[in-house]
Write a protein that holds these residues in place. Structure first.
Motif, PDB file in Angstrom:
ATOM      1  N   LEU A  16      45.302  28.471  52.436  1.00 30.73           N
ATOM      2  CA  LEU A  16      44.039  27.794  52.147  1.00 30.73           C
ATOM      3  C   LEU A  16      43.017  28.766  51.563  1.00 30.73           C
ATOM      4  N   ALA A  17      42.962  29.981  52.099  1.00 33.91           N
ATOM      5  CA  ALA A  17      42.035  30.979  51.567  1.00 33.91           C
ATOM      6  C   ALA A  17      42.356  31.288  50.106  1.00 33.91           C
ATOM      7  N   THR A  18      43.643  31.324  49.755  1.00 32.15           N
ATOM      8  CA  THR A  18      44.038  31.573  48.373  1.00 32.15           C
ATOM      9  C   THR A  18      43.690  30.385  47.485  1.00 32.15           C
ATOM     10  N   ALA A  19      43.862  29.176  48.007  1.00 35.80           N
ATOM     11  CA  ALA A  19      43.515  27.979  47.244  1.00 35.80           C
ATOM     12  C   ALA A  19      42.035  27.963  46.880  1.00 35.80           C
ATOM     13  N   LYS A  20      41.197  28.462  47.767  1.00 37.78           N
ATOM     14  CA  LYS A  20      39.758  28.494  47.504  1.00 37.78           C
ATOM     15  C   LYS A  20      39.428  29.425  46.338  1.00 37.78           C
ATOM     16  N   LEU A  21      40.254  30.456  46.145  1.00 33.97           N
ATOM     17  CA  LEU A  21      40.042  31.371  45.027  1.00 33.97           C
ATOM     18  C   LEU A  21      40.642  30.831  43.734  1.00 33.97           C
ATOM     19  N   LEU A  22      41.900  30.430  43.797  1.00 38.47           N
ATOM     20  CA  LEU A  22      42.572  29.958  42.587  1.00 38.47           C
ATOM     21  C   LEU A  22      42.009  28.628  42.105  1.00 38.47           C
ATOM     22  N   GLY A  23      41.452  27.850  43.028  1.00 42.00           N
ATOM     23  CA  GLY A  23      40.899  26.550  42.665  1.00 42.00           C
ATOM     24  C   GLY A  23      39.679  26.623  41.784  1.00 42.00           C
ATOM     25  N   ARG A  24      39.125  27.815  41.601  1.00 42.46           N
ATOM     26  CA  ARG A  24      37.972  27.958  40.710  1.00 42.46           C
ATOM     27  C   ARG A  24      38.371  27.777  39.254  1.00 42.46           C
ATOM     28  N   GLN A  25      39.652  28.043  38.946  1.00 35.44           N
ATOM     29  CA  GLN A  25      40.116  27.962  37.562  1.00 35.44           C
ATOM     30  C   GLN A  25      41.312  27.041  37.367  1.00 35.44           C
TER      31      GLN A  25
END
Length: 283
Positions: A16-25
């Protein structure tokens, strides 16, 4: 179409923490085996303005993984896969641990290899446990069977684990399965590069997540206070590294493992060297 990032174990701490980062782009596809956690994770991402598609998927089921990647490609070109799905020694017996961590990795990576386009990247989550076993205990000669003959691979791994007492076999299976993840991510690099794909593994130390805390009283969790950085790692710290590994900024990074353990392995190695040197002086 918007590029897509697939995150297995996407409802867990690191996922989930990674999704919050990758979800920006990227558009996010979250995969997990727990529907309740998937619902909570997609809701959390929605609150951040991140569009996520939730897919219930058991990574040990190759057909389910193929369907997961089909869902992703229907949404757009795959930019990355972050494979965080896995289990710890406290979560099941040796066969369950090996099947989930090793066979699950093969299923996800082989599906990615089949559908991802040039420039895409995958990062697999291994573990500092993969850096702890002596080479003599790692049956790496049998590791290629995981791709060619799943049943034969699992049989060989069961034999390798049988040297340990019954109560310790899930722990040994965990270390061996993560050694496999590390091996696979290096062994397949040239093959993946032939299709313009990158493959990397990351070996976290003790991370303050639901699964990580299961090992708090034993195993990796017991080593935290003796690390060079004497604390638990955070999901966000791991996510920053995972997101970097699949980004364009890491375009030269492939076929290797990155150990991110707060210095546990470095501390253990140096202490062993000092003890050996002291023993030689004493005698």
């Amino acid at each position: 179409m918007e590029p897509v990032s697939v995150i297995t174990g996407g409802a867990g701490g690191m996922g989930l923490a990674t999704a919050k980062l990758l979800g920006r782009q990227h558009r996010i596809v979250l995969c997990d085996v727990r529907d309740d956690r998937l619902d909570a994770a997609t809701a959390a991402l929605d609150d951040l303005g991140i569009t996520a598609t939730a897919v219930h998927c058991d990574v040990t089921d190759a057909d389910a993984v193929a369907a997961l990647l089909k869902t992703a490609t229907d949404l757009g070109p795959i930019a990355s896969v972050v494979h965080t799905a896995g289990v710890s020694p406290s979560m099941g017996d040796a066969d369950y641990v090996m099947t989930t961590n090793a066979i699950g990795t093969v299923n996800v990576n082989e599906a990615f290899f089949g559908v991802a386009g040039e420039g895409a990247a995958i990062v697999n989550v291994a573990s500092m446990a993969a850096h702890m076993l002596p080479d003599s205990l790692i049956p790496s000669g049998h590791f290629p069977l995981a791709v060619a003959d799943r049943d034969a691979f699992l049989a060989e791994m069961a034999t390798a684990c049988s040297i340990a007492p019954e109560e310790a076999r899930s722990g040994l299976a965990y270390a061996l399965s993560k050694s496999f993840v590390k091996w696979y991510s290096a062994a397949q690099a040239e093959r993946f590069n032939g299709r313009g794909l990158r493959i990397v593994s990351v070996s976290p130390g003790s991370v303050d997540t639901e699964m990580g805390r299961l090992e708090e009283k034993a195993g990796a969790g017991a080593m935290v206070t003796d690390a060079a950085v004497p604390r638990w790692g955070t999901a966000e710290e791991m996510a920053e590294l995972l997101a970097f590994c699949v980004s364009d900024r890491a375009g030269y990074l492939t076929g290797t493992d990155i150990l991110n353990d707060g210095g546990v392995i470095a501390s253990m190695t140096e202490r062993a060297r000092r003890n050996a040197a002291f023993g030689q002086v004493s005698t």
